[in-house]
Design an enzyme around this catalytic site. Structure first.
Site, PDB file in Angstrom:
ATOM      1  N   LYS A  12      66.727 -53.643 -51.169  1.00  0.00           N
ATOM      2  CA  LYS A  12      65.683 -52.754 -50.622  1.00  0.00           C
ATOM      3  C   LYS A  12      66.316 -51.528 -49.966  1.00  0.00           C
ATOM      4  O   LYS A  12      65.938 -50.395 -50.228  1.00  0.00           O
ATOM      5  CB  LYS A  12      64.813 -53.488 -49.584  1.00  0.00           C
ATOM      6  CG  LYS A  12      64.113 -54.730 -50.099  1.00  0.00           C
ATOM      7  CD  LYS A  12      63.250 -55.380 -49.039  1.00  0.00           C
ATOM      8  CE  LYS A  12      64.017 -55.920 -47.845  1.00  0.00           C
ATOM      9  NZ  LYS A  12      64.914 -57.048 -48.132  1.00  0.00           N
ATOM     10  N   ARG A  48      56.119 -57.649 -43.745  1.00  0.00           N
ATOM     11  CA  ARG A  48      56.854 -58.875 -44.039  1.00  0.00           C
ATOM     12  C   ARG A  48      56.005 -60.117 -43.790  1.00  0.00           C
ATOM     13  O   ARG A  48      56.503 -61.224 -43.953  1.00  0.00           O
ATOM     14  CB  ARG A  48      58.026 -58.918 -43.071  1.00  0.00           C
ATOM     15  CG  ARG A  48      59.362 -59.067 -43.715  1.00  0.00           C
ATOM     16  CD  ARG A  48      60.314 -59.019 -42.553  1.00  0.00           C
ATOM     17  NE  ARG A  48      61.629 -59.365 -42.884  1.00  0.00           N
ATOM     18  CZ  ARG A  48      62.574 -58.473 -43.189  1.00  0.00           C
ATOM     19  NH1 ARG A  48      62.297 -57.200 -43.263  1.00  0.00           N
ATOM     20  NH2 ARG A  48      63.785 -58.889 -43.414  1.00  0.00           N
ATOM     21  N   ARG A  62      78.452 -57.795 -47.872  1.00  0.00           N
ATOM     22  CA  ARG A  62      77.972 -56.445 -47.528  1.00  0.00           C
ATOM     23  C   ARG A  62      78.670 -55.863 -46.302  1.00  0.00           C
ATOM     24  O   ARG A  62      78.967 -56.543 -45.339  1.00  0.00           O
ATOM     25  CB  ARG A  62      76.469 -56.515 -47.225  1.00  0.00           C
ATOM     26  CG  ARG A  62      75.936 -55.228 -46.588  1.00  0.00           C
ATOM     27  CD  ARG A  62      74.448 -55.214 -46.486  1.00  0.00           C
ATOM     28  NE  ARG A  62      73.898 -56.327 -45.744  1.00  0.00           N
ATOM     29  CZ  ARG A  62      72.600 -56.603 -45.693  1.00  0.00           C
ATOM     30  NH1 ARG A  62      71.735 -55.861 -46.355  1.00  0.00           N
ATOM     31  NH2 ARG A  62      72.178 -57.631 -44.995  1.00  0.00           N
ATOM     32  N   ARG A  79      76.918 -56.740 -40.398  1.00  0.00           N
ATOM     33  CA  ARG A  79      75.799 -57.089 -39.529  1.00  0.00           C
ATOM     34  C   ARG A  79      75.989 -58.473 -38.927  1.00  0.00           C
ATOM     35  O   ARG A  79      76.502 -59.374 -39.595  1.00  0.00           O
ATOM     36  CB  ARG A  79      74.493 -57.056 -40.330  1.00  0.00           C
ATOM     37  CG  ARG A  79      73.856 -55.693 -40.348  1.00  0.00           C
ATOM     38  CD  ARG A  79      72.772 -55.571 -41.379  1.00  0.00           C
ATOM     39  NE  ARG A  79      71.776 -56.639 -41.350  1.00  0.00           N
ATOM     40  CZ  ARG A  79      70.691 -56.646 -42.145  1.00  0.00           C
ATOM     41  NH1 ARG A  79      70.482 -55.654 -42.967  1.00  0.00           N
ATOM     42  NH2 ARG A  79      69.842 -57.643 -42.087  1.00  0.00           N
ATOM     43  N   ARG A 135      67.199 -66.831 -43.250  1.00  0.00           N
ATOM     44  CA  ARG A 135      66.392 -65.652 -43.614  1.00  0.00           C
ATOM     45  C   ARG A 135      65.699 -65.866 -44.959  1.00  0.00           C
ATOM     46  O   ARG A 135      64.554 -65.453 -45.149  1.00  0.00           O
ATOM     47  CB  ARG A 135      67.284 -64.393 -43.666  1.00  0.00           C
ATOM     48  CG  ARG A 135      67.573 -63.834 -42.273  1.00  0.00           C
ATOM     49  CD  ARG A 135      68.839 -63.005 -42.211  1.00  0.00           C
ATOM     50  NE  ARG A 135      68.825 -61.840 -43.069  1.00  0.00           N
ATOM     51  CZ  ARG A 135      69.921 -61.158 -43.405  1.00  0.00           C
ATOM     52  NH1 ARG A 135      71.109 -61.535 -42.946  1.00  0.00           N
ATOM     53  NH2 ARG A 135      69.827 -60.103 -44.174  1.00  0.00           N
TER      54      ARG A 135
HETATM   55  P1  AP5 Z   1      70.824 -54.254 -49.467  1.00  0.00           P
HETATM   56  O1  AP5 Z   1      70.293 -53.061 -50.161  1.00  0.00           O
HETATM   57  O2  AP5 Z   1      71.489 -54.056 -48.162  1.00  0.00           O
HETATM   58  O3  AP5 Z   1      69.670 -55.368 -49.399  1.00  0.00           O
HETATM   59  P2  AP5 Z   1      68.336 -55.452 -48.537  1.00  0.00           P
HETATM   60  O4  AP5 Z   1      67.248 -55.883 -49.463  1.00  0.00           O
HETATM   61  O5  AP5 Z   1      68.126 -54.217 -47.744  1.00  0.00           O
HETATM   62  O6  AP5 Z   1      68.720 -56.691 -47.640  1.00  0.00           O
HETATM   63  P3  AP5 Z   1      68.634 -56.907 -46.061  1.00  0.00           P
HETATM   64  O7  AP5 Z   1      69.588 -58.027 -45.758  1.00  0.00           O
HETATM   65  O8  AP5 Z   1      68.783 -55.639 -45.319  1.00  0.00           O
HETATM   66  O9  AP5 Z   1      67.199 -57.419 -45.954  1.00  0.00           O
HETATM   67  P4  AP5 Z   1      66.573 -58.185 -44.823  1.00  0.00           P
HETATM   68  O10 AP5 Z   1      65.182 -58.119 -45.289  1.00  0.00           O
HETATM   69  O11 AP5 Z   1      67.109 -59.547 -44.592  1.00  0.00           O
HETATM   70  O12 AP5 Z   1      67.038 -57.392 -43.509  1.00  0.00           O
HETATM   71  P5  AP5 Z   1      66.316 -56.347 -42.596  1.00  0.00           P
HETATM   72  O13 AP5 Z   1      67.318 -55.408 -42.084  1.00  0.00           O
HETATM   73  O14 AP5 Z   1      65.112 -55.808 -43.277  1.00  0.00           O
HETATM   74  O15 AP5 Z   1      71.830 -54.992 -50.457  1.00  0.00           O
HETATM   75  C1  AP5 Z   1      72.566 -56.129 -50.040  1.00  0.00           C
HETATM   76  C2  AP5 Z   1      73.989 -56.082 -50.588  1.00  0.00           C
HETATM   77  O16 AP5 Z   1      73.961 -56.246 -51.994  1.00  0.00           O
HETATM   78  C3  AP5 Z   1      74.693 -54.738 -50.345  1.00  0.00           C
HETATM   79  O17 AP5 Z   1      76.048 -54.988 -50.074  1.00  0.00           O
HETATM   80  C4  AP5 Z   1      74.517 -53.975 -51.660  1.00  0.00           C
HETATM   81  O18 AP5 Z   1      75.606 -53.097 -51.876  1.00  0.00           O
HETATM   82  C5  AP5 Z   1      74.483 -55.102 -52.683  1.00  0.00           C
HETATM   83  N1  AP5 Z   1      73.565 -54.841 -53.793  1.00  0.00           N
HETATM   84  C6  AP5 Z   1      72.349 -54.213 -53.734  1.00  0.00           C
HETATM   85  N2  AP5 Z   1      71.776 -54.157 -54.944  1.00  0.00           N
HETATM   86  C7  AP5 Z   1      72.626 -54.799 -55.808  1.00  0.00           C
HETATM   87  C8  AP5 Z   1      72.595 -55.078 -57.209  1.00  0.00           C
HETATM   88  N3  AP5 Z   1      71.558 -54.724 -57.967  1.00  0.00           N
HETATM   89  N4  AP5 Z   1      73.647 -55.769 -57.730  1.00  0.00           N
HETATM   90  C9  AP5 Z   1      74.686 -56.161 -56.954  1.00  0.00           C
HETATM   91  N5  AP5 Z   1      74.785 -55.908 -55.628  1.00  0.00           N
HETATM   92  C10 AP5 Z   1      73.765 -55.235 -55.055  1.00  0.00           C
HETATM   93  O19 AP5 Z   1      65.819 -57.253 -41.403  1.00  0.00           O
HETATM   94  C11 AP5 Z   1      66.730 -57.855 -40.500  1.00  0.00           C
HETATM   95  C12 AP5 Z   1      65.983 -58.663 -39.448  1.00  0.00           C
HETATM   96  O20 AP5 Z   1      65.137 -57.781 -38.684  1.00  0.00           O
HETATM   97  C13 AP5 Z   1      65.043 -59.736 -39.989  1.00  0.00           C
HETATM   98  O21 AP5 Z   1      65.710 -60.941 -40.254  1.00  0.00           O
HETATM   99  C14 AP5 Z   1      64.041 -59.842 -38.826  1.00  0.00           C
HETATM  100  O22 AP5 Z   1      64.555 -60.600 -37.760  1.00  0.00           O
HETATM  101  C15 AP5 Z   1      63.894 -58.402 -38.368  1.00  0.00           C
HETATM  102  N6  AP5 Z   1      62.810 -57.662 -39.044  1.00  0.00           N
HETATM  103  C16 AP5 Z   1      62.938 -56.541 -39.820  1.00  0.00           C
HETATM  104  N7  AP5 Z   1      61.736 -56.142 -40.282  1.00  0.00           N
HETATM  105  C17 AP5 Z   1      60.830 -57.026 -39.799  1.00  0.00           C
HETATM  106  C18 AP5 Z   1      59.416 -57.154 -39.959  1.00  0.00           C
HETATM  107  N8  AP5 Z   1      58.706 -56.285 -40.690  1.00  0.00           N
HETATM  108  N9  AP5 Z   1      58.794 -58.178 -39.319  1.00  0.00           N
HETATM  109  C19 AP5 Z   1      59.489 -59.051 -38.555  1.00  0.00           C
HETATM  110  N10 AP5 Z   1      60.831 -59.002 -38.381  1.00  0.00           N
HETATM  111  C20 AP5 Z   1      61.494 -57.990 -39.001  1.00  0.00           C
HETATM  112 MG    MG Z   2      68.130 -53.742 -45.694  1.00  0.00          MG
END
Ligand code: AP5
Ligand code: MG
Length: 213
Positions: free
Chosen positions: A13, A88, A127, A160, A171
Protein backbone atom coordinates in the site's frame (compact mmCIF):
# COMPACT_ATOMS: atom_id res chain seq x y z
CA UNK A 1 -9.66 11.61 -7.64
CA UNK A 2 -10.31 9.95 -4.29
CA UNK A 3 -8.76 6.52 -3.95
CA UNK A 4 -8.59 3.90 -1.20
CA UNK A 5 -5.84 1.28 -1.31
CA UNK A 6 -6.83 -1.77 0.72
CA UNK A 7 -4.67 -4.78 1.48
CA UNK A 8 -3.05 -6.69 4.31
CA UNK A 9 0.11 -5.49 6.09
CA UNK A 10 3.00 -5.66 3.62
CA UNK A 11 0.76 -5.77 0.53
CA UNK A 12 2.53 -2.72 -0.88
CA UNK A 13 0.00 0.00 0.00
CA UNK A 14 2.70 2.45 1.03
CA UNK A 15 5.04 1.59 -1.85
CA UNK A 16 2.29 2.09 -4.42
CA UNK A 17 0.60 5.07 -2.75
CA UNK A 18 3.87 7.05 -2.79
CA UNK A 19 4.29 6.48 -6.53
CA UNK A 20 0.64 7.18 -7.34
CA UNK A 21 0.75 10.38 -5.30
CA UNK A 22 3.70 11.53 -7.39
CA UNK A 23 2.12 10.54 -10.71
CA UNK A 24 -1.32 12.03 -10.06
CA UNK A 25 -0.22 15.03 -7.97
CA UNK A 26 -2.44 14.23 -5.00
CA UNK A 27 -1.34 13.46 -1.42
CA UNK A 28 -0.85 10.02 0.13
CA UNK A 29 -2.76 9.84 3.40
CA UNK A 30 -1.28 7.02 5.47
CA UNK A 31 -2.78 6.73 8.96
CA UNK A 32 0.15 4.48 9.91
CA UNK A 33 2.67 7.19 8.92
CA UNK A 34 0.62 9.87 10.69
CA UNK A 35 0.40 7.81 13.88
CA UNK A 36 4.16 7.08 13.80
CA UNK A 37 4.83 10.82 13.37
CA UNK A 38 2.51 11.59 16.32
CA UNK A 39 4.28 8.98 18.42
CA UNK A 40 7.68 10.45 17.56
CA UNK A 41 6.47 13.96 18.38
CA UNK A 42 5.01 12.73 21.69
CA UNK A 43 1.53 14.20 21.05
CA UNK A 44 -1.62 13.05 22.85
CA UNK A 45 -2.72 11.10 19.75
CA UNK A 46 0.69 9.40 19.69
CA UNK A 47 0.37 8.39 23.33
CA UNK A 48 -3.11 6.99 22.73
CA UNK A 49 -1.85 4.94 19.78
CA UNK A 50 1.43 3.63 21.21
CA UNK A 51 0.38 0.41 22.97
CA UNK A 52 -1.94 -0.75 20.15
CA UNK A 53 0.69 -0.11 17.47
CA UNK A 54 3.43 -1.91 19.37
CA UNK A 55 1.15 -4.95 19.81
CA UNK A 56 0.03 -4.90 16.15
CA UNK A 57 -3.56 -4.18 17.23
CA UNK A 58 -5.75 -1.43 15.80
CA UNK A 59 -5.83 2.05 17.28
CA UNK A 60 -9.42 3.02 18.33
CA UNK A 61 -11.66 4.07 15.43
CA UNK A 62 -12.39 7.53 16.87
CA UNK A 63 -8.67 8.38 16.99
CA UNK A 64 -7.97 7.57 13.32
CA UNK A 65 -11.31 8.96 12.10
CA UNK A 66 -10.40 12.24 13.86
CA UNK A 67 -6.99 12.33 12.17
CA UNK A 68 -8.47 11.77 8.70
CA UNK A 69 -11.34 14.22 9.26
CA UNK A 70 -8.79 16.95 10.03
CA UNK A 71 -6.44 15.99 7.22
CA UNK A 72 -8.96 15.95 4.35
CA UNK A 73 -9.94 19.51 5.16
CA UNK A 74 -6.50 20.74 4.17
CA UNK A 75 -6.12 22.54 0.85
CA UNK A 76 -3.95 19.87 -0.81
CA UNK A 77 -6.80 17.33 -0.51
CA UNK A 78 -9.16 19.46 -2.60
CA UNK A 79 -8.22 17.67 -5.85
CA UNK A 80 -8.23 14.25 -4.22
CA UNK A 81 -6.07 11.88 -2.19
CA UNK A 82 -4.86 8.32 -1.85
CA UNK A 83 -5.84 6.68 1.42
CA UNK A 84 -3.28 4.09 2.57
CA UNK A 85 -4.23 2.07 5.66
CA UNK A 86 -7.60 3.76 6.20
CA UNK A 87 -10.41 2.72 6.51
CA UNK A 88 -9.42 -0.45 8.36
CA UNK A 89 -12.76 -1.36 9.96
CA UNK A 90 -16.33 -1.17 8.66
CA UNK A 91 -17.21 1.61 11.16
CA UNK A 92 -14.22 3.64 9.82
CA UNK A 93 -15.55 3.16 6.27
CA UNK A 94 -19.01 4.31 7.34
CA UNK A 95 -17.55 7.41 9.04
CA UNK A 96 -15.47 8.19 5.95
CA UNK A 97 -18.57 8.01 3.72
CA UNK A 98 -20.35 10.40 6.06
CA UNK A 99 -17.52 12.92 6.26
CA UNK A 100 -17.12 12.95 2.47
CA UNK A 101 -20.86 13.21 1.84
CA UNK A 102 -20.90 16.23 4.16
CA UNK A 103 -18.42 17.92 1.79
CA UNK A 104 -20.24 16.79 -1.37
CA UNK A 105 -17.55 14.21 -2.12
CA UNK A 106 -17.41 10.44 -2.63
CA UNK A 107 -14.73 7.79 -3.12
CA UNK A 108 -14.00 7.07 -6.82
CA UNK A 109 -11.89 3.90 -6.53
CA UNK A 110 -11.36 1.26 -3.87
CA UNK A 111 -8.57 -1.12 -4.87
CA UNK A 112 -7.57 -4.20 -2.93
CA UNK A 113 -3.93 -5.28 -3.31
CA UNK A 114 -4.52 -9.00 -2.82
CA UNK A 115 -1.66 -11.05 -1.30
CA UNK A 116 -0.74 -14.39 0.12
CA UNK A 117 -0.27 -14.12 3.92
CA UNK A 118 2.93 -16.20 4.19
CA UNK A 119 4.78 -14.00 1.68
CA UNK A 120 3.90 -10.96 3.72
CA UNK A 121 5.87 -11.98 6.79
CA UNK A 122 9.06 -12.12 4.67
CA UNK A 123 8.21 -8.85 2.98
CA UNK A 124 7.66 -6.97 6.21
CA UNK A 125 10.60 -8.36 8.16
CA UNK A 126 12.87 -7.40 5.20
CA UNK A 127 11.59 -3.84 5.01
CA UNK A 128 13.48 -0.67 5.89
CA UNK A 129 12.47 2.96 5.45
CA UNK A 130 14.45 6.18 5.06
CA UNK A 131 14.21 8.21 8.27
CA UNK A 132 14.58 11.43 6.26
CA UNK A 133 12.42 11.13 3.09
CA UNK A 134 10.32 8.03 3.82
CA UNK A 135 11.45 6.01 0.77
CA UNK A 136 10.90 2.28 1.33
CA UNK A 137 13.46 -0.51 0.74
CA UNK A 138 13.57 -4.29 0.98
CA UNK A 139 16.43 -6.66 1.80
CA UNK A 140 15.65 -8.83 -1.27
CA UNK A 141 13.31 -6.91 -3.58
CA UNK A 142 14.65 -3.35 -3.40
CA UNK A 143 18.16 -3.07 -2.00
CA UNK A 144 19.77 0.34 -1.55
CA UNK A 145 23.06 0.81 -3.45
CA UNK A 146 24.87 1.30 -0.13
CA UNK A 147 23.67 -0.73 2.88
CA UNK A 148 21.64 1.32 5.36
CA UNK A 149 21.70 4.51 3.23
CA UNK A 150 18.84 5.96 1.15
CA UNK A 151 19.58 6.12 -2.60
CA UNK A 152 17.39 9.19 -3.00
CA UNK A 153 18.52 11.50 -0.19
CA UNK A 154 21.40 9.84 1.68
CA UNK A 155 19.30 9.51 4.86
CA UNK A 156 19.67 6.60 7.30
CA UNK A 157 17.42 3.57 6.82
CA UNK A 158 15.50 2.36 9.87
CA UNK A 159 13.21 -0.57 10.72
CA UNK A 160 9.75 -0.10 12.21
CA UNK A 161 9.25 -1.27 15.81
CA UNK A 162 6.24 -3.38 14.73
CA UNK A 163 8.10 -5.16 11.92
CA UNK A 164 9.21 -8.18 13.95
CA UNK A 165 7.75 -11.61 13.12
CA UNK A 166 5.55 -11.95 16.22
CA UNK A 167 3.89 -8.56 15.76
CA UNK A 168 3.52 -9.10 12.01
CA UNK A 169 1.63 -12.36 12.61
CA UNK A 170 -0.69 -10.53 14.98
CA UNK A 171 -1.21 -7.74 12.43
CA UNK A 172 -2.19 -10.37 9.85
CA UNK A 173 -4.71 -11.94 12.25
CA UNK A 174 -6.14 -8.52 13.05
CA UNK A 175 -6.38 -7.80 9.31
CA UNK A 176 -8.43 -10.96 8.66
CA UNK A 177 -10.78 -10.31 11.58
CA UNK A 178 -11.29 -6.54 11.35
CA UNK A 179 -10.10 -5.20 7.97
CA UNK A 180 -11.00 -7.90 5.41
CA UNK A 181 -14.75 -7.15 6.02
CA UNK A 182 -14.13 -3.65 4.59
CA UNK A 183 -13.90 -5.33 1.15
CA UNK A 184 -17.47 -6.59 1.57
CA UNK A 185 -18.55 -3.07 2.51
CA UNK A 186 -17.28 -1.58 -0.79
CA UNK A 187 -17.80 -4.50 -3.19
CA UNK A 188 -21.48 -3.85 -3.98
CA UNK A 189 -20.99 -0.11 -4.70
CA UNK A 190 -19.35 -0.40 -8.15
CA UNK A 191 -16.11 1.34 -7.11
CA UNK A 192 -14.30 -1.82 -6.00
CA UNK A 193 -11.47 -3.51 -7.95
CA UNK A 194 -8.68 -5.94 -7.10
CA UNK A 195 -5.07 -6.17 -8.31
CA UNK A 196 -2.60 -9.04 -7.87
CA UNK A 197 -0.26 -7.91 -5.10
CA UNK A 198 2.00 -10.94 -5.59
CA UNK A 199 3.26 -9.54 -8.90
CA UNK A 200 6.43 -7.45 -8.86
CA UNK A 201 6.21 -3.81 -7.78
CA UNK A 202 6.31 -2.41 -11.32
CA UNK A 203 3.51 -4.71 -12.52
CA UNK A 204 1.35 -3.76 -9.53
CA UNK A 205 1.91 -0.08 -10.31
CA UNK A 206 0.90 -0.63 -13.95
CA UNK A 207 -2.26 -2.47 -12.91
CA UNK A 208 -3.20 0.37 -10.56
CA UNK A 209 -2.58 3.03 -13.21
CA UNK A 210 -4.72 1.07 -15.69
CA UNK A 211 -7.62 1.32 -13.24
CA UNK A 212 -7.06 4.96 -12.30
CA UNK A 213 -6.52 6.11 -15.88
P1 AP5 B 1 4.85 -1.64 1.95
O1 AP5 B 1 4.50 -0.86 0.74
O2 AP5 B 1 5.60 -0.95 3.02
O3 AP5 B 1 3.52 -2.35 2.51
P2 AP5 B 1 2.24 -1.76 3.25
O4 AP5 B 1 1.05 -2.39 2.60
O5 AP5 B 1 2.29 -0.28 3.33
O6 AP5 B 1 2.45 -2.45 4.65
P3 AP5 B 1 2.40 -1.86 6.13
O7 AP5 B 1 3.16 -2.83 6.98
O8 AP5 B 1 2.81 -0.44 6.16
O9 AP5 B 1 0.91 -1.98 6.41
P4 AP5 B 1 0.22 -1.98 7.74
O10 AP5 B 1 -1.16 -1.90 7.25
O11 AP5 B 1 0.52 -3.12 8.63
O12 AP5 B 1 0.88 -0.74 8.52
P5 AP5 B 1 0.40 0.72 8.78
O13 AP5 B 1 1.58 1.60 8.81
O14 AP5 B 1 -0.72 1.07 7.87
O15 AP5 B 1 5.66 -2.93 1.49
C1 AP5 B 1 6.20 -3.83 2.44
C2 AP5 B 1 7.58 -4.31 2.00
O16 AP5 B 1 7.45 -5.13 0.85
C3 AP5 B 1 8.52 -3.17 1.59
O17 AP5 B 1 9.83 -3.49 2.00
C4 AP5 B 1 8.42 -3.12 0.06
O18 AP5 B 1 9.63 -2.67 -0.51
C5 AP5 B 1 8.13 -4.58 -0.28
N1 AP5 B 1 7.22 -4.73 -1.42
C6 AP5 B 1 6.14 -3.95 -1.72
N2 AP5 B 1 5.52 -4.39 -2.83
C7 AP5 B 1 6.20 -5.51 -3.23
C8 AP5 B 1 6.05 -6.43 -4.32
N3 AP5 B 1 5.05 -6.31 -5.20
N4 AP5 B 1 6.94 -7.46 -4.39
C9 AP5 B 1 7.93 -7.60 -3.48
N5 AP5 B 1 8.14 -6.76 -2.44
C10 AP5 B 1 7.28 -5.72 -2.32
O19 AP5 B 1 -0.19 0.62 10.24
C11 AP5 B 1 0.65 0.38 11.36
C12 AP5 B 1 -0.17 0.34 12.64
O20 AP5 B 1 -0.81 1.61 12.84
C13 AP5 B 1 -1.31 -0.68 12.65
O21 AP5 B 1 -0.88 -1.95 13.04
C14 AP5 B 1 -2.26 -0.02 13.67
O22 AP5 B 1 -1.83 -0.24 15.00
C15 AP5 B 1 -2.13 1.46 13.36
N6 AP5 B 1 -3.10 1.96 12.37
C16 AP5 B 1 -2.81 2.51 11.15
N7 AP5 B 1 -3.95 2.84 10.50
C17 AP5 B 1 -4.97 2.48 11.32
C18 AP5 B 1 -6.39 2.55 11.18
N8 AP5 B 1 -6.97 3.06 10.09
N9 AP5 B 1 -7.15 2.10 12.21
C19 AP5 B 1 -6.58 1.60 13.33
N10 AP5 B 1 -5.24 1.49 13.52
C20 AP5 B 1 -4.44 1.93 12.51
MG1 MG C 1 2.48 1.12 4.88
Amino acid sequence: MKVILLGPPGAGKGTQARQLAEKYGIPQLSTGDMLRAALKAGTEVGLKAKAAMEAGALVPDEVVVGIIADRIQEADCQKGFILDGFPRTVPQAQELDKMLAGRGMAIDHVIDIACDAEALVARITGRSTCSKCGEGYHAQHKKPAQAGICDKCGGTLTQRADDNEETVRNRLTVYEAQTAPVIGFYRPGGVFKEVDGMADMGAVFKALCAILG
